[in-house]
Motif scaffolding. Structure first.
Motif, mmCIF file in Angstrom:
data_model
loop_
_atom_site.group_PDB
_atom_site.id
_atom_site.type_symbol
_atom_site.label_atom_id
_atom_site.label_comp_id
_atom_site.label_asym_id
_atom_site.label_seq_id
_atom_site.Cartn_x
_atom_site.Cartn_y
_atom_site.Cartn_z
ATOM 1 N N CYS A 20 32.756 49.503 75.334
ATOM 2 C CA CYS A 20 31.807 50.355 74.632
ATOM 3 C C CYS A 20 30.732 50.829 75.614
ATOM 4 O O CYS A 20 30.590 50.294 76.710
ATOM 5 C CB CYS A 20 31.190 49.613 73.453
ATOM 6 N N ARG A 21 29.957 51.809 75.206
ATOM 7 C CA ARG A 21 28.936 52.359 76.094
ATOM 8 C C ARG A 21 27.891 51.294 76.463
ATOM 9 O O ARG A 21 27.422 51.233 77.594
ATOM 10 C CB ARG A 21 28.256 53.554 75.440
ATOM 11 N N THR A 22 27.529 50.435 75.483
ATOM 12 C CA THR A 22 26.510 49.422 75.730
ATOM 13 C C THR A 22 26.981 48.411 76.761
ATOM 14 O O THR A 22 26.252 48.072 77.704
ATOM 15 C CB THR A 22 26.139 48.702 74.417
ATOM 16 N N ALA A 36 32.514 48.345 66.208
ATOM 17 C CA ALA A 36 31.441 47.840 67.074
ATOM 18 C C ALA A 36 31.921 46.545 67.699
ATOM 19 O O ALA A 36 32.509 45.695 67.019
ATOM 20 C CB ALA A 36 30.154 47.617 66.278
ATOM 21 N N CYS A 40 28.231 42.901 71.439
ATOM 22 C CA CYS A 40 26.936 43.483 71.050
ATOM 23 C C CYS A 40 26.423 42.887 69.747
ATOM 24 O O CYS A 40 25.280 42.427 69.670
ATOM 25 C CB CYS A 40 27.064 45.000 70.912
ATOM 26 N N ARG A 45 22.438 43.177 69.498
ATOM 27 C CA ARG A 45 22.284 44.493 70.114
ATOM 28 C C ARG A 45 23.001 45.554 69.283
ATOM 29 O O ARG A 45 23.934 45.266 68.555
ATOM 30 C CB ARG A 45 22.856 44.498 71.536
ATOM 31 N N LYS A 46 22.563 46.798 69.469
ATOM 32 C CA LYS A 46 23.246 47.921 68.846
ATOM 33 C C LYS A 46 24.407 48.350 69.729
ATOM 34 O O LYS A 46 24.226 48.615 70.917
ATOM 35 C CB LYS A 46 22.292 49.095 68.650
ATOM 36 N N CYS A 47 25.596 48.399 69.150
ATOM 37 C CA CYS A 47 26.764 48.872 69.899
ATOM 38 C C CYS A 47 26.789 50.398 69.807
ATOM 39 O O CYS A 47 26.854 50.964 68.719
ATOM 40 C CB CYS A 47 28.055 48.292 69.326
ATOM 41 N N ASP A 48 26.713 51.058 70.957
ATOM 42 C CA ASP A 48 26.669 52.519 70.971
ATOM 43 C C ASP A 48 28.037 53.165 70.831
ATOM 44 O O ASP A 48 28.170 54.383 70.967
ATOM 45 C CB ASP A 48 26.014 53.009 72.271
ATOM 46 N N SER A 334 19.956 63.931 72.553
ATOM 47 C CA SER A 334 20.886 62.805 72.589
ATOM 48 C C SER A 334 21.505 62.689 73.979
ATOM 49 O O SER A 334 21.366 63.584 74.827
ATOM 50 C CB SER A 334 21.998 63.014 71.554
ATOM 51 N N HIS A 335 22.192 61.584 74.209
ATOM 52 C CA HIS A 335 22.835 61.363 75.511
ATOM 53 C C HIS A 335 23.809 62.492 75.840
ATOM 54 O O HIS A 335 23.813 63.008 76.972
ATOM 55 C CB HIS A 335 23.576 60.026 75.500
#
Length: 499
Positions: A20-22, A36, A40, A45-48, A334-335
């Protein structure tokens, strides 16, 4: 003089395709749980989420998407299901990775589920995309001993047959279906290195588009999807480098048009629209300029210089507008939007330096080196900040700018640009990173050989031979490769031994 350390060209190696991104940002191994990841969620944590094109297709299909087969209104084979899954879960995310693309994310996705011709064309692209990825994006023609190539040919034949049977149909969506199939054929041919075929399919699509626009003025017929029209205009413009030196349908340099007088851009869409207009002017000008000899430039220099200055003024203003938007609002985007803004700036920077140097006959003086080094650094900064790596996209990214860098008078700067191109095998519309890198490498090799300094290249022999074979197999299969602007500018086909 800019002194840069030599850098050996890397051997090809597969990038990590998971996480994942995170977790990738934290540089830890991700368990890739659906939705998710547990790494994370278990730590609060928030999974992006996942970049879909990074996940293995089998896991992505099983974990993130339901089976699509029940939604199709016809029987499908196992191979068709697998390649359609690849098209949906890898090709479409890759095509949409830099910018949101409703054409792929909605129109192509929906039409491939309800129209068999589009379905089979999508399977063709999925099969060739998968095969191209596994071959470092270096296919150079059909190989009918290869199962995926035979499957792709079969799917193309099925799509052709269905479209042929429907020619006399009054289906209001038929033109849109035909255009989408044409687009899928063009992309498939580009992945195969069949530029003549891609150009033929493009021209077929442009004829359909032109006829539709003419008929809409005479009678009521449904409007075409804006994304389809834009994509054909984009390809028509970009084929200026690989075709006649100018667009077929969307011709005219656009310099006499009334350009928007606004001093501000407020959204990423504003930026994209402005960059699009500028590219429609800048790309054909570069394509023509790189085909000119020194005598041609001298004979028409006043007119060429006037156009050059006008186009540069457009890009300089656009560059300033994008920078102002970034300074004011970058953190609010946003990203993905930030990536789109940075990519748009790279497109401007590459075009500016390419246009500034395109009328200089002969080798560039060393005084230009700092500008090339700055453009190279901008591309390196972009790659360091954004980890997304699509293998096929319709958007210009790093390839055009890095090709411009490979014209730098300092060979170490050129080697760094070539190394980046080889480290990320991918296609940006008509441009293939391997093609551009190998053209630049052959040009540099010829220069170093003339100076008896081949040892400074530091090129791995095996990788260099593979690239050389790919390059000249592709060029030999194309009837007018010597007239491609990039090939003409490289001067590698000045002798018959290459063709």
């Amino acid at each position: 003089m800019v002194m840069l350390p030599p850098k050996r060209l890397r051997k090809f190696s597969k990038r990590s395709s998971s996480g994942c991104r995170t977790c990738r940002a934290r540089h830890i191994k991700c368990d890739e749980a659906p939705g998710a990841c547990n790494k994370c969620t278990s730590t609060g944590r928030k999974c992006d989420g996942y970049d879909l094109a990074r996940l293995p297709v089998a896991r992505l299909a099983l974990a993130l998407y339901p089976d699509v087969a029940p939604r199709l209104g016809w029987l499908t084979t196992t191979d068709e299901k697998r390649c359609f899954s690849y098209f949906m879960h890898s090709s479409i995310p890759s095509l949409s990775m830099f910018f949101d693309q409703p054409l792929w994310e909605k129109v192509a996705m929906q039409m491939s589920h309800v129209d068999r011709a589009v379905y089979h064309a999508a399977n063709m692209l999925g099969a060739l995309h998968e095969d191209s990825e596994q071959n470092q994006m270096r296919l150079s023609g059909e190989n009918l001993s290869h199962p995926r190539h035979r499957f792709a040919l079969d799917q193309a034949s099925r799509a052709y047959e269905i479209l042929h049977r429907r020619q006399a149909s009054n289906d209001p969506k038929l033109r849109e279906v035909m255009l989408l199939c044409c687009l899928l054929f063009v992309l498939s041919d580009l992945l195969m290195g069949r530029y003549d075929n891609a150009l033929q399919h493009l021209r077929g699509g442009l004829r359909i588009l032109q006829e539709t626009q003419q008929q809409r003025q005479q009678r009521c017929i449904p409007e075409l999807d804006d994304g389809l029209i834009y994509m054909f205009q984009r390809l028509d413009t970009e084929f200026s480098h690989f075709g006649p030196g100018e667009p077929f349908l969307f011709s005219g340099d656009g310099l006499e048009e009334d350009w928007p007088e606004t001093d501000e851009l407020h959204t990423l869409n504003d930026v994209c629209m402005s960059v699009r207009r500028a590219l429609n002017v800048g790309i054909p000008f570069l394509a023509k300029a790189w085909l000119l000899t020194g005598a041609d430039i001298a004979a028409d220099y006043v007119n060429l210089h006037r156009k050059q200055e006008r186009i540069l003024s457009i890009y300089y203003k656009l560059q300033a507008q994008i920078q102002t938007l970034c300074d004011r609002s970058y953190s609010r985007f946003s990203h993905k939007e930030q990536q789109g803004l940075s990519l748009s700036m790279l497109q401007c920077l590459g075009q500016i330096l390419g246009i500034k140097t395109c009328l200089i006959d002969g080798p560039l003086p060393p005084s230009w080196t700092p500008e090339f080094a700055a453009l190279l650094s901008a591309n390196e900064d972009f790659l360091a900040k954004f980890s997304e790596r699509p293998t096929i996209t319709m958007d210009y990214g790093i390839i055009p700018g890095l090709y411009v860098v490979t014209r730098c008078p300092h060979y170490l700067v050129r080697l760094r640009a070539i190394d980046i191109l080889l480290s990320w095998p991918h296609c940006e519309a008509v441009a293939n990173s391997n093609m551009v890198a190998s053209l630049a490498l052959e040009t540099l090799r010829a220069e170093m050989q003339a100076r008896d300094r081949l040892e400074v290249l530091g090129v791995d022999d095996e990788a260099a031979k593979a690239l050389n074979s790919y390059l000249f197999n592709t060029l030999k299969s194309t009837s007018h490769a010597v007239n491609w602007s990039t090939v003409h500018a490289s001067k590698i086909l000045t002798t018959s031994k290459h063709m």
